[in-house]
Scaffold this motif. Sequence first.
Motif, mmCIF file in Angstrom:
data_model
loop_
_atom_site.group_PDB
_atom_site.id
_atom_site.type_symbol
_atom_site.label_atom_id
_atom_site.label_comp_id
_atom_site.label_asym_id
_atom_site.label_seq_id
_atom_site.Cartn_x
_atom_site.Cartn_y
_atom_site.Cartn_z
ATOM 1 N N ALA A 37 0.843 -1.205 0.000
ATOM 2 C CA ALA A 37 0.000 0.000 0.000
ATOM 3 C C ALA A 37 0.875 1.250 0.000
ATOM 4 O O ALA A 37 0.587 2.218 -0.713
ATOM 5 N N HIS A 38 1.938 1.221 0.780
ATOM 6 C CA HIS A 38 2.849 2.368 0.817
ATOM 7 C C HIS A 38 3.494 2.592 -0.554
ATOM 8 O O HIS A 38 3.620 3.732 -1.010
ATOM 9 N N SER A 45 -0.006 8.057 -6.709
ATOM 10 C CA SER A 45 -0.545 9.359 -6.306
ATOM 11 C C SER A 45 0.483 10.283 -5.673
ATOM 12 O O SER A 45 0.118 11.350 -5.181
ATOM 13 N N ASN A 46 1.738 9.845 -5.635
ATOM 14 C CA ASN A 46 2.793 10.635 -5.004
ATOM 15 C C ASN A 46 2.434 10.988 -3.553
ATOM 16 O O ASN A 46 2.644 12.109 -3.102
ATOM 17 N N ILE A 47 1.858 10.006 -2.857
ATOM 18 C CA ILE A 47 1.420 10.192 -1.472
ATOM 19 C C ILE A 47 2.328 9.398 -0.543
ATOM 20 O O ILE A 47 2.524 8.200 -0.745
ATOM 21 N N ASN A 48 2.860 10.085 0.463
ATOM 22 C CA ASN A 48 3.543 9.387 1.551
ATOM 23 C C ASN A 48 2.434 8.917 2.483
ATOM 24 O O ASN A 48 1.864 9.709 3.237
ATOM 25 N N LEU A 49 2.108 7.651 2.400
ATOM 26 C CA LEU A 49 0.937 7.118 3.093
ATOM 27 C C LEU A 49 1.030 7.277 4.605
ATOM 28 O O LEU A 49 0.053 7.649 5.256
ATOM 29 N N LYS A 50 2.187 7.023 5.158
ATOM 30 C CA LYS A 50 2.354 7.141 6.613
ATOM 31 C C LYS A 50 2.027 8.557 7.080
ATOM 32 O O LYS A 50 1.261 8.753 8.028
ATOM 33 N N ASN A 51 2.573 9.543 6.396
ATOM 34 C CA ASN A 51 2.314 10.939 6.769
ATOM 35 C C ASN A 51 0.857 11.323 6.532
ATOM 36 O O ASN A 51 0.246 12.007 7.361
ATOM 37 N N ALA A 52 0.307 10.893 5.402
ATOM 38 C CA ALA A 52 -1.079 11.241 5.071
ATOM 39 C C ALA A 52 -2.047 10.684 6.109
ATOM 40 O O ALA A 52 -2.975 11.378 6.543
#
Length: 187
Positions: A37-38, A45-52
């Motif tokens: 998932a990370h 989506s250029n998303i840092n999942l942990k931070n989001a």
Amino acid sequence: MKLVLGISGASGIPLALRFLEKLPKEIEVFVVASKNAHVVALEESNINLKNAMKDLRPSGTFFNEQDIHASIASGSYGIHKMAIIPASMDMVAKIAHGFGGDLISRSASVMLKEKRPLLIAPREMPLSAIMLENLLKLSHSNAIIAPPMMTYYTQSKTLEAMQDFLVGKWFDSLGIENDLYPRWGMN
């Protein structure tokens, strides 16, 4: 109420983040995101999942998928509901066949054995016969199979409105009150 949100490595991770964002604050949430998932969140989506996740729900409890000894891995902890958004077909197969080697599949297995609501939002297309059989097996075990299907009757004009419709329908399936989308016949 205690709810587990599992985020597996399928396409559509922004839907999980929208679910987390719109989840009523009084619900105690436990989040498990798989390693994949990370990766998918960053690549798609250029998303840092942990931070989001932490930005959206600072009060949430976040687990590593390998933390099989976490509280949510036990039926005695008393989780009330669980959603897996998006659910990869790998995750669906693990759950359907009783494999609980990671925290998402183990928590889902607990929900099934305890007969508590488990919502699975499979994110794949087209579906093979094997995938359909796995989803059917889970449905027969009382899992709620709720793929992210677009709607047109709400006349959504934005991606966010479409996401809110999906999240609202998932909340409905889990018995979580919401007003995220216009109800049929109530315009």
